[in-house]
Design a protein around this motif. Structure first.
Motif, mmCIF file in Angstrom:
data_model
loop_
_atom_site.group_PDB
_atom_site.id
_atom_site.type_symbol
_atom_site.label_atom_id
_atom_site.label_comp_id
_atom_site.label_asym_id
_atom_site.label_seq_id
_atom_site.Cartn_x
_atom_site.Cartn_y
_atom_site.Cartn_z
ATOM 1 N N TYR A 179 -7.950 -7.006 -3.075
ATOM 2 C CA TYR A 179 -8.198 -6.198 -1.875
ATOM 3 C C TYR A 179 -9.582 -5.577 -1.965
ATOM 4 C CZ TYR A 179 -3.102 -6.340 -1.181
ATOM 5 O OH TYR A 179 -1.808 -6.749 -0.998
ATOM 6 N N ASN A 180 -10.181 -5.320 -0.810
ATOM 7 C CA ASN A 180 -11.433 -4.573 -0.767
ATOM 8 C C ASN A 180 -11.141 -3.087 -0.887
ATOM 9 O OD1 ASN A 180 -13.062 -6.876 -0.334
ATOM 10 N ND2 ASN A 180 -12.601 -6.829 1.845
ATOM 11 N N THR A 195 -13.551 -4.686 -5.591
ATOM 12 C CA THR A 195 -12.299 -5.320 -5.187
ATOM 13 C C THR A 195 -11.336 -5.276 -6.357
ATOM 14 O OG1 THR A 195 -13.011 -7.531 -5.883
ATOM 15 C CG2 THR A 195 -13.497 -6.887 -3.604
ATOM 16 N N GLU A 209 0.010 -5.473 1.972
ATOM 17 C CA GLU A 209 -0.017 -6.466 3.035
ATOM 18 C C GLU A 209 0.605 -5.927 4.323
ATOM 19 O OE1 GLU A 209 -1.461 -9.469 2.755
ATOM 20 O OE2 GLU A 209 -2.020 -9.076 0.680
ATOM 21 N N ARG A 237 -5.862 -5.093 4.385
ATOM 22 C CA ARG A 237 -6.574 -6.342 4.657
ATOM 23 C C ARG A 237 -7.442 -6.164 5.904
ATOM 24 N NH1 ARG A 237 -6.496 -9.149 0.017
ATOM 25 N NH2 ARG A 237 -4.408 -9.750 -0.651
#
Length: 309
Positions: free
Chosen positions: A147-148, A159, A236, A266
Motif C-alpha cells: 500500500y502507499n 510503501t 482493501e 488503495r
C-alpha cells in the motif's frame, strides 16, 4: 575480442543500472535470491517449468536487472537486452560494445512461455504461481501488493503492508494514534480565509482490530473555500464495506450529519477528497458553527465507527 561480420564497436557503455520507471516489470529481490526449482503441471495439461535460477536468470536484463518481456533484443554476439534499455544505451550492447541493431531473440521469448514463476509479492504472502506472461497482469491487482502511505501532508513515497505503514505514520509522520470507535475531533484555525494551501490533519484510530484514517482539511472547491472530513480504511475496499461511520458537526441547535462507508487506502487521498465522499462544510456555515465573532475557526467534529452485521 572477435567482432561479428558487418558489426561496429560502440565507444561508450552505460555503466549504471537504473530501474525501469515507465513499466511495472520490476521483480522483487526475493524472487532474484530464491534458489528453488521445480516442475509444475498446469490445468491446461502443458508442462510448465518453475525455475528461479538458470533459465529465469537468462531473462533478466543485464542493465536494469528486471525481467525482460517481448520484444527482447540481442546483439550479433547473442547478448540480450530489454526494449527499454535498448533505447537507454543508445543502441550499443553494454556487454561487448557492438551495435545492437534490431535483432529479436525469438528463442528466448519462446522459452519464457514455458516458465511458471511466483508473484513478485511472494515475500508479502502471495503463494500463487503464474505463467511468465500472465504474471504482470496479476501483480497489478494482487491483494498482497504494498500500500502507499496514506499521509496527505506531503508526497510520501513509502510503501508497505499495513503494520509497517502504521508504524511509519507513528514514528516518521508523528500521527496521533487512538484506540476506540468513537472520536471527538477539534479543529482550530486563526485565519479561516487562508485556504489556498490545503490545511490537513490526520488521526489514526484502532477499532475492531483494524486501523482507520480520519482526514480533515481545508481546500478550494471550485471558487468556494470548504472544509471536509472523511474516513479511510487501511486495507482493501471489499473489507472496508464491512464498516460504516458517521460524522457530526454543529452549534446552537443546528448540525450537519454525514454517514457513509470508509474508502480503502488503495484510493488515494486526493481521489477521495475530489469525489466529495465525506462531510463537507461551507466556510460561512463553518464560521457560524464556530460561534463568537466568526474571526476564528473552531470546529468540533464527533463521530463513530461501527461494523455492519
Amino acid at each position: 575480442m572477435a567482432m561479428a561480420p558487418g558489426s561496429s564497436t560502440c565507444k561508450e557503455v552505460v555503466d549504471s543500472h537504473p530501474s525501469v520507471s515507465g513499466h511495472d516489470i520490476a521483480m522483487s529481490k526475493s524472487e532474484n535470491n530464491s534458489t528453488s526449482s521445480k516442475v509444475l503441471l498446469g490445468s491446461s495439461g502443458k508442462l510448465g517449468v518453475y525455475s528461479t535460477n538458470g533459465v529465469q536468470e537468462l531473462l533478466e536484463c543485464p542493465v536494469c536487472t528486471n525481467l525482460m518481456y517481448p520484444p527482447i533484443y540481442q546483439c550479433p554476439n547473442g547478448h540480450t537486452l530489454c526494449s527499454n534499455c535498448k533505447i537507454r544505451v543508445s543502441n550499443c550492447c553494454p556487454t561487448c560494445r557492438h551495435e545492437l541493431g534490431n535483432i529479436r531473440c525469438l528463442a528466448l521469448e519462446k522459452v519464457a512461455e514455458s516458465l511458471e514463476i511466483p508473484c513478485r509479492y511472494q515475500n508479502l504472502g502471495c503463494q500463487d504461481i503464474f505463467p511468465y506472461y500472465s504474471k504482470l497482469k496479476h501483480e497489478q491487482h494482487c491483494r498482497f501488493r504494498p500500500y502507499n502511505c496514506p499521509y496527505a501532508g506531503s508526497e510520501c513515497s513509502v510503501t508497505g503492508d499495513i503494520p509497517s505503514l502504521v508504524a511509519h505514520l507513528k514514528d516518521d509522520h508523528k500521527v496521533d494514534m487512538h484506540d476506540g470507535c468513537t472520536f471527538n475531533h477539534r479543529y482550530v484555525k486563526s485565519n479561516p480565509h487562508e485556504v489556498e494551501n490545503a490545511t490537513w490533519m490526520l488521526t489514526v484510530f484502532n477499532c475492531f482490530g483494524r486501523q482507520f484514517c480520519l482526514h480533515f482539511e481545508a481546500f478550494q472547491l471550485g471558487t468556494a473555500p470548504v472544509y471536509m472530513a472523511f474516513l479511510r480504511f487501511m486495507g482493501e475496499d471489499n473489507e472496508a464495506k464491512k464498516f460504516s461511520y458517521s460524522l457530526e458537526v454543529g452549534h446552537n441547535g443546528r448540525k450537519l450529519i454525514w454517514q457513509g462507508i470508509p474508502r480503502g487506502i488503495r484510493d488515494s487521498h486526493r481521489k477521495v477528497r475530489d469525489s466529495q465522499d465525506g462531510l463537507i462544510i461551507q466556510r460561512n456555515l463553518a464560521l457560524y458553527f464556530s460561534g463568537g465573532e466568526r474571526r476564528e475557526l473552531k470546529l468540533r467534529i464527533t463521530g463513530r465507527i461501527w461494523k455492519e452485521e
